[in-house]
Design a protein around this motif. Sequence first.
Motif, PDB file in Angstrom:
ATOM      1  N   SER A   1     -61.934  -7.125   8.219  1.00 56.94           N
ATOM      2  CA  SER A   1     -60.786  -6.210   8.823  1.00 56.94           C
ATOM      3  C   SER A   1     -60.992  -6.678  10.281  1.00 56.94           C
ATOM      4  O   SER A   1     -61.926  -6.886  10.898  1.00 56.94           O
ATOM      5  CB  SER A   1     -61.054  -4.894   8.412  1.00 56.94           C
ATOM      6  OG  SER A   1     -60.272  -4.327   9.286  1.00 56.94           O
TER       7      SER A   1
ATOM      8  N   LEU B   1     -58.568  -0.324   7.798  1.00 56.99           N
ATOM      9  CA  LEU B   1     -58.286  -1.136   6.509  1.00 56.99           C
ATOM     10  C   LEU B   1     -57.228  -1.461   6.015  1.00 56.99           C
ATOM     11  O   LEU B   1     -56.701  -0.111   5.631  1.00 56.99           O
ATOM     12  CB  LEU B   1     -59.726  -0.934   5.708  1.00 56.99           C
ATOM     13  CG  LEU B   1     -59.677  -1.772   4.406  1.00 56.99           C
ATOM     14  CD1 LEU B   1     -60.066  -3.372   4.878  1.00 56.99           C
ATOM     15  CD2 LEU B   1     -60.736  -1.404   3.549  1.00 56.99           C
TER      16      LEU B   1
ATOM     17  N   THR C   1     -59.335 -11.321   4.969  1.00 59.40           N
ATOM     18  CA  THR C   1     -58.259 -11.136   5.988  1.00 59.40           C
ATOM     19  C   THR C   1     -56.911 -12.117   5.458  1.00 59.40           C
ATOM     20  O   THR C   1     -57.035 -13.084   4.604  1.00 59.40           O
ATOM     21  CB  THR C   1     -58.125 -11.116   7.271  1.00 59.40           C
ATOM     22  OG1 THR C   1     -58.792 -12.340   7.596  1.00 59.40           O
ATOM     23  CG2 THR C   1     -59.554  -9.843   7.641  1.00 59.40           C
TER      24      THR C   1
END
Length: 284
Positions: free
Chosen positions: A20, A25, A99
Amino acid sequence: MLTIYFKKESEKKGVHIFASDTVELKTNCLTPSQKKQVNQALKQADFKAKEAEIVSVLGLEYPIFIIGTGENPSRTSFEKMGGKLASVIKEKNAVYHPTKKGEEEVLSVATGMFLSSFKFDKYLTKKKDEKALQEVLFVVENPSKTSKVFGENKKILESVCFARALSAEPANHLTPKIFSEIIEKLSETGLEIDVLSLKELKAKKFGMLLSVAQGSQNEPKVAVMKWKGNPKKKSFDIGFVGKGVTFDSGGISLKPGAGMGDMKQDMTGAGVVTATMGSVATRH
């Protein structure tokens, strides 16, 4: 060594890792209830999403680790993240959810994990880390492409581990004779290898090397490795030279006792060259 593989879909096993770059999140891989609990835990932990900052959340369907990437993560940043994850996770299996940074993130984290998982426990009767991470699944958009690229990278990583293993060997298990025999086995990769004997070293007047070798009962060796990527070319583009003294007790001034054990690593230069040449031949 760590097993790494790639799939488009996640699996419900082991630890789930979410990278993250924000304090909260953002993912579609958790249920609303799970995400709420995770974000509550992040808030309580005062999570800042700093590079390699980790918060673990237990009590859900499976353990969850949140790791921060920092604001502008580089490839090195991701490798550090992978290294830290491999050292702190004590489950056999893990699933990594990246990500939106793409393939570079996944490959770099996988690199850090693989290198961090290396342990020289060859001579231990009981392994220290029996709960160490053994298998990691990376969730990616294009598994076949990512797997192919990592497969090529892995050949380099295995060579790094090979060099580390050579450097860690006790001197009585890596004499010049044993070291040269290990090198000669690399001829299977296509390398041209010539190991010079004591007689040949004298004929070629390797005076300085021979004078050092007089301090040991083990005869010296010099290994010459050649890789001809272009067989038609007679000259070489680059050469590597690595110091291969398998144990250096010191000459005029003996090393102090406290650091004597580390002198087995005086051959690390030659170990790196050996691993590099093996990697070049294997990859081509």
